[in-house]
Design a protein around this motif. Structure first.
Motif, short mmCIF file in Angstrom:
data_model
loop_
_atom_site.label_atom_id
_atom_site.label_comp_id
_atom_site.label_asym_id
_atom_site.label_seq_id
_atom_site.Cartn_x
_atom_site.Cartn_y
_atom_site.Cartn_z
N HIS A 49 1.07 -1.21 0.01
CA HIS A 49 0.01 0.02 0.03
C HIS A 49 0.85 1.22 -0.12
CE1 HIS A 49 -3.62 2.22 1.90
NE2 HIS A 49 -3.41 2.87 0.78
N HIS A 55 3.50 1.01 3.25
CA HIS A 55 3.64 -0.16 4.00
C HIS A 55 2.98 -1.19 3.59
CE1 HIS A 55 -0.33 1.91 4.60
NE2 HIS A 55 -0.74 0.84 4.76
N ASP A 57 0.26 -4.56 4.24
CA ASP A 57 -1.04 -4.61 4.99
C ASP A 57 -1.08 -6.19 4.99
OD1 ASP A 57 -2.41 -2.20 5.84
OD2 ASP A 57 -2.41 -1.82 3.80
MN MN Z 1 -2.72 0.14 4.24
#
Ligand code: MN
Length: 204
Positions: A49, A55, A57
């Motif tokens: 993401h 980051h 997920d």
């Molecule tokens: Mn996210």
């Protein structure tokens, strides 16, 4: 392997436990062999993401939802690495296939790809018995076997207290056949396992 241990009310889990060696030796996606057990195994997904901060997920299917953590550096294949994993809200199961561009200004605005996905198994044990997922999550000690494209083998998730925050977790690779100290998939393997696209492809 079978020694008469019983886990009340969790026969499928005993089956998974008994099949661990079988499952660890095979790539069922390649061989087409049965995975065993009754019904489909639960799924995991790791979405890359690229939002206000990049980051990954990490989501595990548990009791009909995707239990989720945000991992800034993504998962490692090196057992020496401890990757910070911050719990985030549960997501619906069909989010596991989501790739796309979330408009700027919206929650999580940015691009999402399915970086890795596949079935997983709960292998959390206590005193030689399998601990159900919900209980393991509540205890803050979870061990899962991931059968993905990029990420394979055992991973431990442990709740820790960091800087007064008592709901942070660490994701650590178990030192098994899936461990590889030279790979760095989170920084070198950037394509979606579903579409072959990168986050940049979606941003463009
Ligand atoms: Mn996210």
């Amino acid at each position: 392997m079978q020694d008469g241990r019983t886990v009340p009310g969790s026969l499928p889990s005993m089956t998974d436990d008994a099949l661990r060696e079988y499952l660890s030796e095979r790539d069922l996606d390649v061989s087409g062999e049965p995975s065993g057990g009754s019904g489909a195994r639960p799924r995991f997904v790791i979405q890359r993401h690229d939002a206000s901060s990049l980051h990954f997920d990490f989501r595990l299917e548990v009791d009909g939802v995707l239990t989720s953590w945000a991992i800034p550096k993504g998962p490692s294949t090196d057992p020496r690495d401890k990757r910070l994993a911050t719990p985030t809200e549960d997501h619906p199961l069909d989010y596991a296939d989501f790739e796309g561009r979330i408009p700027p200004g919206e929650y999580g605005g940015g691009t999402v790809i399915v970086w890795d996905t596949g079935p997983y198994q709960n292998i959390t044990e206590h005193d030689g018995k399998l601990v159900p997922m919900a209980e393991a999550l509540a205890d803050g000690h979870v061990k899962v076997w991931l059968s993905g494209h990029k990420i394979r083998g055992g991973y431990a998730l442990t709740r820790v207290r960091l800087g007064g925050d008592d709901d942070q977790w660490l994701l650590v690779k178990v030192d098994d056949a899936g461990a590889d100290r030279r790979r760095s998939p989170a920084t070198t393997e950037l394509r979606s396992v579903l579409s072959g696209r990168t986050n940049d492809d979606l941003a463009e």
